[in-house]
Design a protein around this motif. Structure first.
Motif, short mmCIF file in Angstrom:
data_model
loop_
_atom_site.label_atom_id
_atom_site.label_comp_id
_atom_site.label_asym_id
_atom_site.label_seq_id
_atom_site.Cartn_x
_atom_site.Cartn_y
_atom_site.Cartn_z
N LEU A 114 3.54 9.63 -10.23
CA LEU A 114 2.79 9.49 -11.55
C LEU A 114 2.01 11.09 -11.61
CD1 LEU A 114 1.20 6.05 -11.85
CD2 LEU A 114 3.02 6.94 -13.05
N LYS A 115 1.28 11.63 -10.45
CA LYS A 115 0.91 12.77 -10.36
C LYS A 115 1.68 13.91 -10.64
CE LYS A 115 -2.38 15.35 -7.56
NZ LYS A 115 -1.64 16.66 -7.76
N ALA A 116 3.12 13.70 -9.94
CA ALA A 116 3.89 14.74 -10.40
C ALA A 116 4.39 14.85 -11.72
CB ALA A 116 5.03 14.44 -9.47
N LEU A 117 4.53 13.64 -12.37
CA LEU A 117 4.87 13.54 -13.76
C LEU A 117 3.78 13.94 -14.71
CD1 LEU A 117 6.73 10.34 -14.11
CD2 LEU A 117 7.88 12.51 -14.21
N SER A 118 2.34 13.58 -14.41
CA SER A 118 1.36 14.27 -14.98
C SER A 118 1.26 15.94 -15.07
CB SER A 118 0.18 13.69 -14.47
OG SER A 118 -1.12 14.04 -14.97
N ASP A 119 1.35 16.39 -13.69
CA ASP A 119 1.52 17.91 -13.62
C ASP A 119 2.49 18.33 -14.41
OD1 ASP A 119 -0.45 17.43 -11.90
OD2 ASP A 119 0.71 17.68 -9.94
N ARG A 120 3.76 17.61 -14.42
CA ARG A 120 4.89 18.45 -15.36
C ARG A 120 4.46 18.50 -16.78
NH1 ARG A 120 10.55 16.19 -13.67
NH2 ARG A 120 10.87 17.42 -15.40
N ALA B 37 3.34 5.85 -3.00
CA ALA B 37 4.47 6.75 -3.65
C ALA B 37 4.29 6.74 -4.93
CB ALA B 37 5.77 6.01 -3.11
N LEU B 38 4.12 5.44 -5.80
CA LEU B 38 3.95 5.44 -7.19
C LEU B 38 2.89 6.32 -7.72
CD1 LEU B 38 4.94 4.29 -9.75
CD2 LEU B 38 3.27 2.17 -9.47
N LYS B 39 1.67 6.45 -7.09
CA LYS B 39 0.76 7.36 -7.37
C LYS B 39 1.28 8.88 -7.15
CE LYS B 39 -3.24 4.45 -6.48
NZ LYS B 39 -4.62 4.16 -5.36
N ALA B 40 1.92 8.89 -6.20
CA ALA B 40 2.28 10.56 -6.20
C ALA B 40 3.36 11.11 -7.26
CB ALA B 40 3.37 10.39 -4.65
N LYS C 15 0.92 -1.22 0.13
CA LYS C 15 0.05 -0.14 -0.17
C LYS C 15 1.05 1.29 -0.08
CE LYS C 15 -4.04 -2.00 2.27
NZ LYS C 15 -4.88 -1.85 3.60
N ARG C 16 1.85 1.16 0.97
CA ARG C 16 3.03 2.51 0.83
C ARG C 16 3.76 2.52 -0.64
NH1 ARG C 16 3.91 0.16 6.17
NH2 ARG C 16 5.58 -0.71 5.47
#
Length: 289
Positions: A121-127, A116-119, A111-112
């Motif tokens: 992916l979200k950062a890459l998507s935002d960039r 972290a992977l979701k975080a 779960k952890r």
């Protein structure tokens, strides 16, 4: 189960024994209308066993008068068996609890990791979204600005003769100022850029002089050979011959140096006295005959 201690009086024990002795044969010899099934037969066997144990207790008490401890073997065996099964169940439960704890830990770690992977992916998507927005803004700005202005026309080429003269003058000035490294590069560039000007041979001569100062006798000899090709009648030509002889002597070619010095007398008989003096020094170094 714990043993029972019996302290019967003699009279009570006698009565009990009499009842037992009378009851057992009567019970055993009573005819049965229907045959016993397997379950009833086992029950009868257990009852007979209990009666025998009681009879033994009574007889033993009559003889010794000591208390008797009864240890039912069948009950103890069952208790031991149940205890063993309970112990096995406890071990199995312990193993299951350990496996469950390990699985729970792995699940928490997964779960952890997923978080972290979701975080990430979200950062890459935002960039990526930000970069796309920047590209769209730049495209829109370019579209509003209109087409770029036409390129400026290239500057007109300078007069080749004037450019060559200016390059030679700059190289000569560098040499006179003592900057032999820069002068060597300047004269080398001149010879490469202007191979057919009236001053190309002289540029080779000065280039050879800077190379001799830097100790590069091989390149210097090549520059001097190019300078005196055709034996030009110039003020610097006799010195170029002497410098070529000096370079050949440094390259351990005394025979070639002496031959070059012999041409100095024939080609330039009116060479300045200072040039002839330097030629004599080189002749001695080369051990000319």
């Amino acid at each position: 189960m714990p043993g029972r201690r019996l302290r019967p009086s003699l009279r009570l024990l006698g009565a009990t024994a009499a009842i037992a002795l009378i009851a057992v044969p009567s019970f055993a010899q009573t005819p049965m209308d229907d045959p016993l099934d397997a379950r009833d037969a086992k029950r009868v066997d257990r009852m007979e066993k209990v009666v025998r144990e009681l009879r033994d207790i009574v007889f033993k008490a009559q003889k010794t008068g000591a208390p008797v401890v009864v240890q039912p073997a069948d009950t103890d065996a069952r208790i031991a068996e149940q205890a063993s099964r309970i112990a096995d169940l406890e071990q199995t439960l312990t193993r299951l609890n350990g496996s469950l704890d390990a699985a729970t830990h792995e699940l928490d770690q997964t779960k952890r990791d997923n978080g972290a992977l979701k975080a990430q992916l979200k950062a890459l998507s935002d960039r990526l979204t930000a970069d796309e927005q920047k590209a769209a803004d730049a495209f829109a700005a370019a579209a509003q600005a209109g087409p770029p202005p036409p390129p400026e026309p290239p500057p007109q080429a300078a007069d080749p003769k004037a450019a060559a003269a200016d390059a030679f003058a700059k190289a000569r000035q560098l040499m006179l100022s003592g900057d032999y490294d820069a002068a060597e590069s300047a004269f080398s560039a001149y010879v490469t850029s202007y191979p057919d000007t009236p001053r190309t041979s002289e540029a080779r001569y000065w280039w050879g002089k800077t190379l001799m100062v830097r100790g590069d006798s091989v390149k210097a000899a090549g520059a001097f050979i190019g300078a005196i090709r055709g034996w030009p009648q110039t003020a610097w030509a006799p010195d170029a011959v002497v410098e070529l002889s000096r370079a050949l002597t440094a390259l351990k070619k005394p025979a070639d140096a002496c031959q070059t010095l012999g041409e100095l007398e024939r080609k330039y008989p009116k060479a300045p006295a200072s040039v002839k003096t330097r030629a004599a020094v080189v002749r001695t170094q080369a051990k000319c005959g």
